[in-house]
Design an enzyme around this catalytic site. Structure first.
Site, PDB file in Angstrom:
ATOM      1  CB  SER A  73      -0.991  -0.029   1.154  1.00 11.08           C
ATOM      2  OG  SER A  73      -1.883  -1.106   0.982  1.00 11.08           O
ATOM      3  CG  HIS A  74      -0.781   4.560   0.608  1.00  7.70           C
ATOM      4  ND1 HIS A  74      -0.760   5.077  -0.663  1.00  7.70           N
ATOM      5  CD2 HIS A  74      -2.045   4.138   0.816  1.00  7.70           C
ATOM      6  CE1 HIS A  74      -1.964   4.992  -1.186  1.00  7.70           C
ATOM      7  NE2 HIS A  74      -2.773   4.423  -0.301  1.00  7.70           N
TER       8      HIS A  74
END
Length: 89
Positions: A73-74
């Site tokens: 993800s981030h």
């Protein structure tokens, strides 16, 4: 793959990720595991890159069983940073 049970036999899935460190190597390992666990076809993004929204669209458009997305993800990526994998139906 074993957590998906026998329902994966003969199915088609997609595979890709966000281009993080280790994705290319992981894709090669995943392809071998998929073949060894009864998956008949794997659609792979170019250079094993396929964003999560693109994978979801591909799953729906081609009526795939699901898709494996390599991402964290981030979170930061790199040789000593995050790397993950998720399965989307």
């Amino acid at each position: 793959f074993s957590s998906l049970g026998s329902e994966i036999d003969g199915q088609t899935i997609c595979l890709g990720g966000d281009g993080r460190y280790f994705n290319r190597e992981a894709a090669q390992i995943i392809l071998k595991l998929a073949a060894g666990n009864g998956i008949s076809r794997v659609i792979v993004g170019k250079s094993a890159i396929l964003a999560t929204p693109a994978a979801s669209a591909l799953i729906r458009a081609r009526s795939l069983f699901g898709g494996l997305i390599m991402s964290a993800s981030h979170n930061p990526g790199g040789p000593s940073e995050d790397w993950g994998i998720k399965f989307n139906y």
